[in-house]
Design a protein around this motif. Structure first.
Motif, PDB file in Angstrom:
ATOM      1  N   UNK A 127      44.516  96.414 -10.501  1.00 34.68           N
ATOM      2  CA  UNK A 127      44.160  95.863 -11.710  1.00 34.68           C
ATOM      3  C   UNK A 127      43.112  97.112 -12.452  1.00 34.68           C
ATOM      4  N   UNK A 128      42.600  97.967 -11.490  1.00 33.75           N
ATOM      5  CA  UNK A 128      41.396  98.538 -12.110  1.00 33.75           C
ATOM      6  C   UNK A 128      40.315  97.884 -12.734  1.00 33.75           C
ATOM      7  N   UNK A 129      40.089  96.894 -12.138  1.00 28.42           N
ATOM      8  CA  UNK A 129      39.206  95.625 -12.545  1.00 28.42           C
ATOM      9  C   UNK A 129      38.810  94.817 -11.796  1.00 28.42           C
ATOM     10  N   UNK A 137      31.774 101.675 -16.919  1.00 29.75           N
ATOM     11  CA  UNK A 137      31.304 100.828 -17.941  1.00 29.75           C
ATOM     12  C   UNK A 137      32.419  99.544 -18.081  1.00 29.75           C
ATOM     13  N   UNK A 138      33.753 100.203 -18.158  1.00 36.16           N
ATOM     14  CA  UNK A 138      34.859  99.201 -18.253  1.00 36.16           C
ATOM     15  C   UNK A 138      35.716  99.343 -17.273  1.00 36.16           C
ATOM     16  N   UNK A 173      45.708  98.995 -20.969  1.00 40.73           N
ATOM     17  CA  UNK A 173      46.627  98.656 -19.524  1.00 40.73           C
ATOM     18  C   UNK A 173      45.657  98.197 -18.380  1.00 40.73           C
ATOM     19  N   UNK A 174      44.592  98.996 -18.152  1.00 39.59           N
ATOM     20  CA  UNK A 174      43.939  98.480 -16.793  1.00 39.59           C
ATOM     21  C   UNK A 174      42.899  97.199 -17.275  1.00 39.59           C
ATOM     22  N   UNK A 175      42.261  97.431 -18.416  1.00 39.59           N
ATOM     23  CA  UNK A 175      41.289  96.223 -18.647  1.00 39.59           C
ATOM     24  C   UNK A 175      42.099  94.947 -18.874  1.00 39.59           C
TER      25      UNK A 175
END
Length: 284
Positions: free
Chosen positions: A20-22, A57-58, A135-137
């Motif tokens: 997810x990179x999140x 940061x994100x 996409x990641x967020x």
């Protein structure tokens, strides 16, 4: 072969966060708190003696060590899920795809039954957008969007060309005999400011200024045009049914190329089997 004691929960937490990179979305998937997931990943980093993520940061980004570990774990967990699903007979690989709304209604949705017949083991989850997407967020595997194919950090595969032309309601079309007549009607615009100027130049009336309301979606542009609010510049292939049934009319033959539809994915993510098959189906 002796195997070390593997911290499976921590490895699972890392794989979900990398995919997810999140951290927030990974925690939601695993039904744990973000704090618990962060703790598991910190414990894994301490155990391995390496940093696996750059905290941004994100979202997050994989370090070199994390990028080496992720594809191995991703494939391993996919194979375990497939094997367990094969035993129980209930496995379907989930593929999350963000789709610009115009392409979803004008091309993709009528063809989804064919995809389901060809790939019954893939569960598509579609999320529409207005061509602005993270996409990641947003935890997406793929996105279909319109543009020039130049999105940083993404692998972009062309899907479909889409020539643009003016369209409007039939009553409005009867007022238009040549492109110069457009000076007397509202020209409905998108947030891409240069579209009308490029068409007007191609039609030989470059000196004309486009005046009219601005919309953030081609679908609302089309609805406004069909309702008689003005003339919209739209990708014809996405509105073939409206044109065939007479809700919209193309008053002039001149078209202009403003971009195309692309399938995109993050370059940092390994293409899954489901993503590969979806990409190949789109191109078939």
């Amino acid at each position: 072969m002796l195997r070390p004691q593997l911290p499976l929960n921590a490895l699972r937490a890392f794989e979900a966060a990398a995919r997810h990179q999140n951290f927030t979305r990974a925690a939601l998937e695993l039904c744990v708190s973000q704090a618990a997931l962060s703790h598991q990943i910190r414990s894994l980093e301490d155990r391995l003696g390496v940093v696996l993520f750059h905290r941004l940061p994100r979202g997050v980004a994989l370090t070199e060590e994390g990028a080496r570990l992720y594809p191995v774990l991703n494939e391993a967990f996919d194979r375990i899920s497939a094997c367990v699903g094969g035993v129980t007979g209930g496995y379907r690989e989930v593929l999350s795809v963000g789709v610009v709304g115009t392409f979803a209604t004008g091309w993709l949705l009528p063809r989804l039954p064919d995809f389901d017949v060809r790939h019954p083991d893939i569960e598509l989850r579609l999320q529409t957008h207005n061509n602005r997407i993270d996409l990641a967020g947003e935890g997406l595997d793929l996105a279909i969007r319109f543009g020039d194919g130049d999105w940083q950090g993404q692998v972009c595969t062309p899907v479909l060309d889409a020539p643009f032309a003016p369209v409007c309601a039939p009553a409005r079309a009867r007022e238009l005999h040549d492109p110069g007549d457009l000076a007397r009607v509202p020209l409905l615009r998108s947030y891409r400011a240069d579209e009308w100027s490029r068409w007007l130049q191609a039609a030989g009336v470059a000196e004309m200024e486009a005046r009219g309301p601005v919309f953030d979606s081609s679908l609302t542009l089309a609805a406004a045009a069909a309702g008689g609010a003005g003339v919209a510049l739209l990708p014809l292939r996405m509105f073939e049914q409206d044109l065939a049934e007479g809700r919209l009319v193309q008053p002039f033959a001149q078209t202009v190329e403003l971009g195309r539809y692309w399938l995109t994915r993050l370059r940092s993510r390994v293409e899954s089997d489901a993503a590969r098959r979806f990409r190949e189906w789109l191109g078939s």
